[in-house]
Design a protein around this motif. Structure first.
Motif, PDB file in Angstrom:
ATOM      1  N   UNK A  33      -1.014  -4.258   6.070  1.00  0.00           N
ATOM      2  CA  UNK A  33       0.418  -3.975   5.990  1.00  0.00           C
ATOM      3  C   UNK A  33       0.865  -2.958   7.030  1.00  0.00           C
ATOM      4  N   UNK A  34      -0.054  -2.137   7.508  1.00  0.00           N
ATOM      5  CA  UNK A  34       0.302  -1.081   8.453  1.00  0.00           C
ATOM      6  C   UNK A  34       0.168  -1.510   9.911  1.00  0.00           C
ATOM      7  N   UNK A  35      -0.360  -2.698  10.173  1.00  0.00           N
ATOM      8  CA  UNK A  35      -0.546  -3.175  11.541  1.00  0.00           C
ATOM      9  C   UNK A  35       0.788  -3.644  12.134  1.00  0.00           C
ATOM     10  N   UNK A  36       1.118  -3.250  13.365  1.00  0.00           N
ATOM     11  CA  UNK A  36       2.408  -3.636  13.960  1.00  0.00           C
ATOM     12  C   UNK A  36       2.608  -5.148  14.081  1.00  0.00           C
ATOM     13  N   UNK A  37       1.551  -5.900  14.421  1.00  0.00           N
ATOM     14  CA  UNK A  37       1.704  -7.354  14.531  1.00  0.00           C
ATOM     15  C   UNK A  37       1.958  -7.977  13.164  1.00  0.00           C
ATOM     16  N   UNK A  38       1.313  -7.430  12.138  1.00  0.00           N
ATOM     17  CA  UNK A  38       1.554  -7.926  10.777  1.00  0.00           C
ATOM     18  C   UNK A  38       2.967  -7.585  10.320  1.00  0.00           C
ATOM     19  N   UNK A  39       3.463  -6.433  10.740  1.00  0.00           N
ATOM     20  CA  UNK A  39       4.834  -6.069  10.372  1.00  0.00           C
ATOM     21  C   UNK A  39       5.838  -7.057  10.955  1.00  0.00           C
TER      22      UNK A  39
END
Length: 142
Positions: A33-39
């Motif tokens: 959840x904290x990864x920029x691509x996942x965001x």
């Protein structure tokens, strides 16, 4: 946006989500959840969730919290999307060579909806591999 989508917090919960959904495709986003691509991907998933609720359901799985599937599905990328239908993994030919998953953030909501719709229609017909409506290979990028 990830807090607005349902999370699966154990390997058993992931299995049950895939097993029990009879009439809709299951879209699993494996990542953090904290990864920029996942965001970026979560924002697209959230925008599409309401539009595809009749033929697909979206779940988020944190690969640090639930490491059970990391080696089985080769989840080494920061953000991975996989599709399932009636306990079967549905592969998508995106033109990238890797038909098992999408491992980059899709930012166009309609593009994502089109892919999910192709997955659902193909899976309903019994196909294990469907062809994406858009070719994501690099040969057309100049």
């Amino acid at each position: 946006m990830s807090y607005l989508l349902p999370h699966l917090r154990s390997g058993w919960a992931v299995d049950q989500a895939i097993l029990t959904e009879e009439n809709r495709a299951v879209v699993c986003r494996f990542g953090s959840d904290t990864d920029p691509t996942c965001m970026l991907m979560d924002e697209t998933l959230f925008k599409a969730a309401e539009k595809i609720k009749n033929f697909a359901v979206i779940y988020l799985v944190d690969i640090q919290e639930v490491p059970d599937f990391n080696s089985m599905y080769e989840l080494y990328d920061p953000c991975t999307i996989m599709f399932f239908f009636r306990n079967k993994h549905i592969m998508v030919d995106l033109g990238t060579g890797n038909n098992n998953k999408i491992n980059w953030p899709l930012q166009d909501v309609q593009e994502f909806i089109d892919i999910v719709e192709v997955v659902y229609r193909g899976a309903r017909k019994g196909r294990g591999l469907v062809i994406s409506p858009k070719d994501y290979s690099t040969k057309y990028r100049y």
